[in-house]
Design an enzyme around this catalytic site. Sequence first.
Site, PDB file in Angstrom:
ATOM      1  N   THR A   1      49.055  39.515  53.788  1.00  0.00           N
ATOM      2  CA  THR A   1      50.442  39.020  53.914  1.00  0.00           C
ATOM      3  C   THR A   1      51.369  40.241  53.930  1.00  0.00           C
ATOM      4  O   THR A   1      51.552  40.854  54.964  1.00  0.00           O
ATOM      5  CB  THR A   1      50.801  38.030  52.786  1.00  0.00           C
ATOM      6  OG1 THR A   1      50.455  38.592  51.521  1.00  0.00           O
ATOM      7  CG2 THR A   1      50.058  36.709  52.972  1.00  0.00           C
TER       8      THR A   1
ATOM      9  N   THR B   1      45.238  37.207  40.272  1.00  0.00           N
ATOM     10  CA  THR B   1      46.055  38.304  40.803  1.00  0.00           C
ATOM     11  C   THR B   1      46.016  38.460  42.306  1.00  0.00           C
ATOM     12  O   THR B   1      46.710  39.305  42.829  1.00  0.00           O
ATOM     13  CB  THR B   1      45.731  39.674  40.162  1.00  0.00           C
ATOM     14  OG1 THR B   1      44.435  40.100  40.552  1.00  0.00           O
ATOM     15  CG2 THR B   1      45.829  39.618  38.662  1.00  0.00           C
TER      16      THR B   1
END
Length: 422
Positions: A151, A188
């Site tokens: 991303t 995470t």
Amino acid sequence: MKFIDGGVCAPEGFTANGMRVGIKESRKINDTALIYSDVLCNAAGVFTQNRVKSESVKITQEFIKDGKAQAAIEISGNANTCTGPQGAENARRMAQCTAKALGIKTENVMVYSTGVIGAQFDVTKVENNINTLKEGLSKKGHEEARIAIMTTDTHYKECAVEFELDGKICRMGTMCKGSGMIHINMGTMLSFITTDCAISSKMLNKALKESIQGTYNCVSVDGDTSTNDTLIIFANGMAGNKEIKKADKNFDIFMEALNKLNRIMAMKIAADGEGATRLIECNVNGASSIEAARGLAKEIICSSLAKAAIFGRDANFGRFLCAMGYSGIPFNPDKTSIWFTSKKDFNRYFDPAVDSTVHGNNIVQVFDNGVPCNFDEAKATEILGSQAVEILVQCQDGKYSGTAWGCDLTYDYVKINGDYRT
């Protein structure tokens, strides 16, 4: 044990692919990834501890309860979080169309997603392209898949190792994404680990949960734990070694390989934090327990003031001591010393063969047993300007050590996240 190429496709029997299906119109690179094993795998996973969870996380947690998996489908550009019944249905349809294309059971497909929270996505874009994605599966497909999962990452993150058990060559590969919404308390990020080693689901679960404590759970970029964090390990047993069913010497070798991969991925995530210009590694030695050492290191790399000081190349060691002090972890400040060191050769820093404890002249002590040092400010500024900066803390409370990784806090972090949705 040696490092090899191939990422998640390095182990026998695993293939992958990635392509752009248009999950988010503004995205111009691959946005959908597929990983597949020729045979059913033993599997284990760990997931976000955020109470707000993606529908992808929920369905994958449901599917992996039996300790089995054979494929993973992932989309980037949409988190499928806070999307209600429609989002749940979309996640299930992703698994169903993938299973149909591959000729496997729906519950053996793990579903991943990452991107904007609170927006629906058009699942037909996955359904309409799944056969193309499947037809493109190959041993080189990790190169397309590793791009598809990104991303705000600035580069892909993958690694693979080869090791021997019972005279058989075993391989383990991984790829992950993570740049923002990264904070201690597993997951995470999104991470995929594949291995052709034969190991039971029970021992996989034990290995994964032990490994993350000193790797992925020691990373923080911005203090935000994502809603989508997922880490799954797939083991198809195709290496032909005797299945690991207990904590023996073969399990120890397996753990060594897993820890190597997870440590490198954790460091790469921290180094690629949104807007980051420097990787921060904090090593605490001489603590009263492993938990105390890791806890103190984590508190330092999580401190916004400490992160800002690194960005500004300001050797303000008081910020690090302050963070240790409010951690709630007992230590004696009057018997604590701090050094700053640097790793100028950034690429070699990620090479496990390099002894990271060798600093040469790139080290400056700023605090000595509770007393400030008369140190060279110019040298300290130079060290703190390196791409990889180490904060070395020596306590005198015990014999234990711990490490945590983070990054500096920059103006660009705010720019990236100020208009992330638009």
